[in-house]
Design an enzyme around this catalytic site. Structure first.
Site, PDB file in Angstrom:
ATOM      1  N   ASP A   1      31.120  47.216   5.832  1.00 31.31           N
ATOM      2  CA  ASP A   1      31.256  47.673   4.452  1.00 31.31           C
ATOM      3  C   ASP A   1      30.165  48.700   4.169  1.00 31.31           C
ATOM      4  OD1 ASP A   1      33.441  45.994   3.317  1.00 31.31           O
ATOM      5  OD2 ASP A   1      32.122  44.371   3.970  1.00 31.31           O
TER       6      ASP A   1
ATOM      7  N   ASP B   1      41.325  42.683   2.086  1.00 29.51           N
ATOM      8  CA  ASP B   1      39.863  42.650   2.131  1.00 29.51           C
ATOM      9  C   ASP B   1      39.298  42.080   0.832  1.00 29.51           C
ATOM     10  OD1 ASP B   1      37.163  43.110   2.317  1.00 29.51           O
ATOM     11  OD2 ASP B   1      37.315  45.243   2.750  1.00 29.51           O
TER      12      ASP B   1
END
Length: 224
Positions: free
Chosen positions: A36, A177
């Site tokens: 991320d 996600d």
């Protein structure tokens, strides 16, 4: 046969021993690592850059690395991540001046490309580029921080995205996600998703192999 994959978000890993921790989660049954990447601009958090990707490759990590770019502007940093060892680059349409150009930058480096949709971002972008992407990523939390709760309205969006994929005729992965855990992953997979980004639900446990096995059983992975 559908290929289910678990992509573990290293944002929840122990950064004091990142190489060891990521190697451990992969040996416990995870399929790839999810990065991320946040810039404290597009999202209100700051994480890490290509050096972490390169460091893990140097450590000996050979599993696919799935890069989720939450940065704006996005184009300049893409080559750096690919040179550092990324296999998949996914970006948000809002972060690119010209989405088709960004896709081509990724493709020109021989890397797979994904387009990421926030909970309220329309899937209409897919109408013009679905033949050029390898993955659709649906955020089931608002981007910026790990450990958030799954937004249940995303169930309908998963259905819509799966219909678009099926109608297109292209082999496109559907990745979800955010907020995925052992209690909701069965429904997510039943609706058509095949890649699951999981961070907190795995890394908070002492026994990675045990929790990953439980997750796989929930999506009948051992029978596929």
């Amino acid at each position: 046969m559908k290929k289910y994959l678990i992509s573990t978000s290293i944002l929840s890993a122990d950064f004091s021993k990142l190489g060891e921790d990521t190697q451990k989660v992969l040996k416990s049954g995870a399929d790839m690592l999810h990065f991320d990447i946040m810039d404290n601009h597009y999202v209100e958090n700051l994480t890490f850059g290509p050096i972490i990707c390169k460091s893990l490759r140097n450590y000996g990590i050979t599993a696919p690395i799935d890069i989720h770019l939450m940065i704006k502007p996005v184009d300049r940093i893409i080559p750096e991540f690919i040179k550092a060892g990324a296999n998949i680059i996914s970006f948000h349409p809002e972060t690119s001046k010209h989405i088709d150009k960004t896709i081509q930058i990724i493709k020109n480096y021989g890397c797979k490309v994904g387009l990421v949709f926030n909970p309220t971002t329309s899937l209409n972008y897919l109408k013009y580029i679905i033949n050029k992407i390898d993955r659709i990523v649906l955020m089931s939390v608002n981007p910026g921080f790990g450990g958030q709760l799954f937004i249940e309205n995303i169930f309908d969006k998963i259905k819509d995205a799966k219909k678009i994929i099926d109608k297109s005729g292209y082999k496109i992965d559907l990745e979800i996600d955010g907020g995925i855990n052992i209690n909701n992953i069965s429904k997510i997979s039943e609706l058509g998703a095949n890649i699951f980004v999981i961070g907190t639900a795995i890394f908070k446990e002492k026994n990675y192999k045990l929790i990953i096995n439980k997750i796989k059983k929930k999506i009948n992975l051992f029978n596929n």
